[in-house]
Design a protein around this motif. Structure first.
Motif, mmCIF file in Angstrom:
data_model
loop_
_atom_site.group_PDB
_atom_site.id
_atom_site.type_symbol
_atom_site.label_atom_id
_atom_site.label_comp_id
_atom_site.label_asym_id
_atom_site.label_seq_id
_atom_site.Cartn_x
_atom_site.Cartn_y
_atom_site.Cartn_z
ATOM 1 N N ASN A 170 0.798 -1.226 0.000
ATOM 2 C CA ASN A 170 0.000 0.000 0.000
ATOM 3 C C ASN A 170 0.830 1.275 0.000
ATOM 4 O O ASN A 170 0.287 2.372 -0.079
ATOM 5 C CB ASN A 170 -0.946 0.013 1.202
ATOM 6 C CG ASN A 170 -2.304 -0.574 0.843
ATOM 7 O OD1 ASN A 170 -2.660 -0.613 -0.339
ATOM 8 N ND2 ASN A 170 -3.028 -1.037 1.837
ATOM 9 N N CYS A 171 2.164 1.127 0.136
ATOM 10 C CA CYS A 171 3.028 2.309 0.210
ATOM 11 C C CYS A 171 2.906 3.120 -1.081
ATOM 12 O O CYS A 171 2.921 2.565 -2.183
ATOM 13 C CB CYS A 171 4.476 1.884 0.451
ATOM 14 S SG CYS A 171 5.599 3.287 0.518
ATOM 15 N N LEU A 172 2.757 4.426 -0.922
ATOM 16 C CA LEU A 172 2.537 5.277 -2.093
ATOM 17 C C LEU A 172 3.843 5.618 -2.798
ATOM 18 O O LEU A 172 3.851 5.917 -3.986
ATOM 19 C CB LEU A 172 1.805 6.561 -1.672
ATOM 20 C CG LEU A 172 0.451 6.320 -0.979
ATOM 21 C CD1 LEU A 172 -0.127 7.630 -0.448
ATOM 22 C CD2 LEU A 172 -0.538 5.645 -1.922
ATOM 23 N N ASN A 173 4.969 5.578 -2.078
ATOM 24 C CA ASN A 173 6.266 5.901 -2.684
ATOM 25 C C ASN A 173 7.324 4.840 -2.389
ATOM 26 O O ASN A 173 8.316 5.115 -1.734
ATOM 27 C CB ASN A 173 6.806 7.228 -2.131
ATOM 28 C CG ASN A 173 5.946 8.396 -2.532
ATOM 29 O OD1 ASN A 173 5.639 8.553 -3.714
ATOM 30 N ND2 ASN A 173 5.545 9.187 -1.557
ATOM 31 N N PRO A 174 7.093 3.624 -2.829
ATOM 32 C CA PRO A 174 8.080 2.595 -2.501
ATOM 33 C C PRO A 174 9.402 2.859 -3.203
ATOM 34 O O PRO A 174 9.426 3.445 -4.288
ATOM 35 C CB PRO A 174 7.437 1.300 -3.003
ATOM 36 C CG PRO A 174 6.468 1.731 -4.052
ATOM 37 C CD PRO A 174 6.011 3.112 -3.692
ATOM 38 N N LEU A 184 9.885 0.223 1.926
ATOM 39 C CA LEU A 184 8.863 1.135 2.439
ATOM 40 C C LEU A 184 9.431 2.542 2.520
ATOM 41 O O LEU A 184 10.617 2.712 2.811
ATOM 42 C CB LEU A 184 8.479 0.724 3.859
ATOM 43 C CG LEU A 184 7.704 -0.559 4.041
ATOM 44 C CD1 LEU A 184 7.741 -0.941 5.513
ATOM 45 C CD2 LEU A 184 6.282 -0.350 3.584
ATOM 46 N N CYS A 185 8.568 3.534 2.300
ATOM 47 C CA CYS A 185 9.083 4.879 2.472
ATOM 48 C C CYS A 185 8.933 5.333 3.925
ATOM 49 O O CYS A 185 9.709 6.138 4.420
ATOM 50 C CB CYS A 185 8.371 5.852 1.528
ATOM 51 S SG CYS A 185 6.679 6.196 2.010
ATOM 52 N N ASN A 186 7.898 4.788 4.595
ATOM 53 C CA ASN A 186 7.620 5.149 5.986
ATOM 54 C C ASN A 186 7.280 6.624 6.152
ATOM 55 O O ASN A 186 7.333 7.156 7.255
ATOM 56 C CB ASN A 186 8.806 4.793 6.901
ATOM 57 C CG ASN A 186 8.508 3.530 7.692
ATOM 58 O OD1 ASN A 186 7.342 3.216 7.923
ATOM 59 N ND2 ASN A 186 9.541 2.820 8.087
ATOM 60 N N LYS A 187 6.970 7.285 5.039
ATOM 61 C CA LYS A 187 6.680 8.724 5.106
ATOM 62 C C LYS A 187 5.319 9.045 4.512
ATOM 63 O O LYS A 187 4.674 10.015 4.910
ATOM 64 C CB LYS A 187 7.754 9.516 4.322
ATOM 65 C CG LYS A 187 9.052 9.681 5.110
ATOM 66 C CD LYS A 187 10.084 10.416 4.255
ATOM 67 C CE LYS A 187 11.463 10.286 4.866
ATOM 68 N NZ LYS A 187 12.499 10.101 3.836
ATOM 69 N N CYS A 188 4.912 8.248 3.546
ATOM 70 C CA CYS A 188 3.661 8.556 2.851
ATOM 71 C C CYS A 188 2.477 8.396 3.800
ATOM 72 O O CYS A 188 2.595 7.815 4.874
ATOM 73 C CB CYS A 188 3.491 7.672 1.619
ATOM 74 S SG CYS A 188 3.185 5.951 2.039
ATOM 75 N N GLU A 189 1.323 8.883 3.381
ATOM 76 C CA GLU A 189 0.136 8.857 4.227
ATOM 77 C C GLU A 189 -0.218 7.432 4.649
ATOM 78 O O GLU A 189 -0.529 7.154 5.804
ATOM 79 C CB GLU A 189 -1.025 9.527 3.462
ATOM 80 C CG GLU A 189 -2.384 9.479 4.152
ATOM 81 C CD GLU A 189 -2.374 10.077 5.567
ATOM 82 O OE1 GLU A 189 -1.463 10.875 5.880
ATOM 83 O OE2 GLU A 189 -3.249 9.716 6.377
ATOM 84 N N SER A 190 -0.114 6.482 3.685
ATOM 85 C CA SER A 190 -0.457 5.098 3.999
ATOM 86 C C SER A 190 0.457 4.533 5.087
ATOM 87 O O SER A 190 0.005 3.949 6.068
ATOM 88 C CB SER A 190 -0.354 4.256 2.735
ATOM 89 O OG SER A 190 -0.466 2.896 3.052
ATOM 90 N N CYS A 191 1.786 4.725 4.904
ATOM 91 C CA CYS A 191 2.756 4.216 5.871
ATOM 92 C C CYS A 191 2.523 4.836 7.249
ATOM 93 O O CYS A 191 2.471 4.132 8.261
ATOM 94 C CB CYS A 191 4.176 4.496 5.428
ATOM 95 S SG CYS A 191 4.695 3.517 4.006
ATOM 96 N N VAL A 192 2.373 6.164 7.270
ATOM 97 C CA VAL A 192 2.247 6.870 8.538
ATOM 98 C C VAL A 192 0.968 6.454 9.253
ATOM 99 O O VAL A 192 0.979 6.151 10.454
ATOM 100 C CB VAL A 192 2.288 8.408 8.303
ATOM 101 C CG1 VAL A 192 1.929 9.150 9.592
ATOM 102 C CG2 VAL A 192 3.651 8.830 7.796
HETATM 103 ZN ZN LIG Z 1 5.080 4.685 2.207
#
Ligand SMILES: [Zn+2]
Length: 609
Positions: free
Chosen positions: A64-68, A74-82
């Motif tokens: 689901n990560c928006l910016n893998p 994982l980006c751990n920054k995008c809305e989905s990750c956060v």
């Molecule tokens: Zn992400």
């Protein structure tokens, strides 16, 4: 005060890279995301604490990560990750089947599945402990699993794969998670202890990793426990006392005493272990593992199977050099038998002590250099074979004489089960004495010679039955060696009675036999035949099988007549009914009087007691 977060949560892996010991699964899952080949349902199986739920979360987050990243990091920054990290994601749902296992819960889930995700491409449903669903709940769930909406992905996790319905299994991509190796756990704990500013021995880490039994979560919990107990300086001694683990040192010391046959110290150490509150069954289990580890140390190719700290491996290797393979096999056999019988033992402590005493007997008394002696024995066997051929003719008669004398010695009642090997070869030697001119039997001779040379140790026990059988073969006729020793005196009736009474006395170790002999008068029939009258078939068979040869030998020696034969005859006596006391006698009686019972026992190879 800073809030304490348990290490298992604090250091929970949050990316495929940080997963411990599940490299293959991480790679496969990552590749399936890269290739956009996602299944609708996954099943993660494996023991607890090995990272199933963590993997499911990482997987769900990644798809689901928006910016893998380019490698699907994982980006751990995008809305989905956060939103997922903060526990407010509407796209990733976690359900614990242990507490939501009713049909109603699954119906709610089925409704929820229809709603498309708000952020990201997929709605991911992680169902933990899926085996806890009731069977009606399973059936309700099956519908959804058969025709899921395109945006739904299910990740089922379970510790008990065998409880999952086959219809569910066949619709899931299954991943089997392995226990995490001690090595991986130690590595991870080392990293974590550095981050936490804790100094800890490598031996201590190994103990924690072993105790965790393949579960990283357990390892971290134990680590927290050790930190709570010892602070930032953790030593091996602290850990074993916190975890109530028996020190390796005990096993090493015990094994030294086993090898030396030092039973006193063994019993004292065992007492010390019990007094420290250790469970006796765990102790014997630990002893089995110790012998297993020593066995592994015997060969470099099996060394990777050893999950011990390097400093301890050195001690194990050292001890393994002193242990013969023979010792280790016997020891493992003893400890595993002891473990198996522990529960049913009426006196558990004694049960283990007996096993420990037996362990002391395997190698006693001289164990040093045992192996090299063994080797020498083997290499010299070929030479002995040659030697034996050379001095074949003359010494055989000599041997027979010696052996005969020994048979007479051993055939007396005090003959115990640990009779020396020489007896066993009596039959063979005599046979060879007869056939020696016709043909050579190198294999047999090779067997005979070493036994003769090394047989005085008496360690290789032979059964008394074999011994008597071999003696019995020759009881009817006389062997070629007999005339050298026993004469051909005429049997005198008085002398016979006297010897007969003596024979009854000499059998005092077997009270029933002794009584039977003393209560029966021998009858001289023919020149050299003595009749031994018994009351029933059972007695006759028993005597013929177990002691006839011995009695014949006794009579021959004491009456100085090598031609004596003993005939056992049944003269039924209604009044003196034979009483069966022992279970074995009853069993024999049953067998002797019921041919069908005997057939069944023989066919099925049973033991009737
Ligand atoms: Zn992400």
């Amino acid at each position: 005060m800073e809030r304490f977060i348990v290490s298992a949560r604090k250091y929970r892996p949050d990316s495929f890279e940080s997963l411990i010991g599940q490299g293959n699964i991480a790679t496969t899952l990552k590749n399936s995301i890269l290739r956009k080949q996602l299944a609708h349902a996954y099943l993660f199986c494996g023991p607890r604490g090995v990272g199933k739920t963590s993997t499911a979360r990482i997987f769900a987050k990644t798809i689901n990560c928006l910016n893998p990243g380019p490698g699907m990091e994982l980006c751990n920054k995008c809305e989905s990750c956060v939103s997922f990290t903060e526990g407010r994601s509407y796209s990733i749902h976690e359900l614990d089947a242990a507490s939501n296992n009713s049909v109603e819960d699954i119906r709610q889930l089925n409704e929820l599945v229809r709603i498309p995700p708000q952020i990201g491409k997929y709605s991911v449903y992680i169902i933990d402990e899926v085996h806890m669903l009731s069977s009606s709940a399973f059936n309700a769930f099956l519908k959804t699993l058969e025709e899921p909406p395109a945006h739904a992905i299910f990740i089922l996790a379970t510790t008990e794969k065998h409880k999952i319905l086959p219809t569910i299994l066949s619709r899931c991509q299954t991943y089997d998670f392995n226990r995490i190796s001690v090595e991986d756990i130690v590595k991870n704990l080392t990293d974590i202890s550095k981050k936490e500013g804790v100094t800890i021995d490598l031996e201590a880490l190994h103990i924690i990793a072993q105790k965790a039994d393949g579960a990283m979560r357990d390892a971290l919990t134990i680590f927290d426990q050790a930190v709570a107990f010892c602070g930032s300086q953790i030593t091996y001694e602290n850990v074993i006392s916190t975890l109530n683990v028996l020190d390796y040192d005990y096993y090493i010391r015990l094994t030294e005493h086993f090898l030396a046959g030092n039973h006193k110290d063994v019993l004292l150490i065992f007492d010390e272990i019990l007094s420290k509150g250790f469970n006796a069954l765990h102790f014997i289990g630990g002893l089995s593992s110790h012998f297993r580890d020593l066995l592994i140390c015997k060969d470099n190719s099996t060394m990777p199977l050893l999950d011990l700290a390097p400093s301890i491996i050195r001690r194990y290797k050292e001890q393994a050099e002193h242990c013969t393979l023979h010792f280790l096999y016997d020891a493992l056999n003893l400890t595993s038998t002891c473990e198996a019988g522990y529960k049913s033992s009426g006196h558990p402590r004694l049960h283990i002590e007996i096993a420990l005493l037996r362990l002391c007997k395997i190698n006693a008394p001289a164990w040093v250099g045992e192996e090299s002696k063994q080797e020498k024995k083997e290499t010299s066997q070929v030479e002995q074979k040659k030697e034996s051929k050379e001095k074949e003719k003359e010494p055989v008669a000599e041997e027979v004489k010696q052996i005969k004398a020994q048979v007479a010695e051993e055939a007396k009642p005090q003959a115990n089960e640990q009779a020396p090997e020489e007896i066993n070869i009596k039959g063979t030697v005599e046979e060879e004495a007869k056939t020696e001119e016709k043909e050579e039997k190198p294999e047999k001779r090779a067997d005979v010679k070493p036994a003769k040379i090394n047989g005085n140790g008496g360690f290789n026990s032979i059964s008394i039955k074999d011994l008597l059988n071999s003696a019995g073969k020759n009881s009817g006729k006389t062997g070629p060696g007999s005339e050298n020793r026993i004469g051909t005196d005429k049997i005198d009736a008085d002398k016979l009675n006297e010897v007969w009474a003596k024979m009854a006395q000499s059998e005092s170790a077997m009270p029933r036999l002794s009584t039977t002999i003393s209560q029966t008068a021998p009858v001289l029939s023919g020149e050299n035949q003595i009749l031994f009258k018994v009351k029933n078939e059972l007695q006759k068979n028993w005597i013929a099988q177990h002691c006839k040869a011995r009695l014949v030998e006794f009579l021959r020696v004491n009456l100085n007549n090598k031609d004596i034969s003993l005939e056992i005859e049944v003269t039924p006596d209604e009044e003196v009914e034979e009483k069966l006391y022992m279970p074995q006698q009853k069993a024999d009686f049953l067998k002797a009087n019921n041919p069908e019972v005997k057939n069944i026992v023989d066919d099925l190879n049973l033991e009737l007691k």
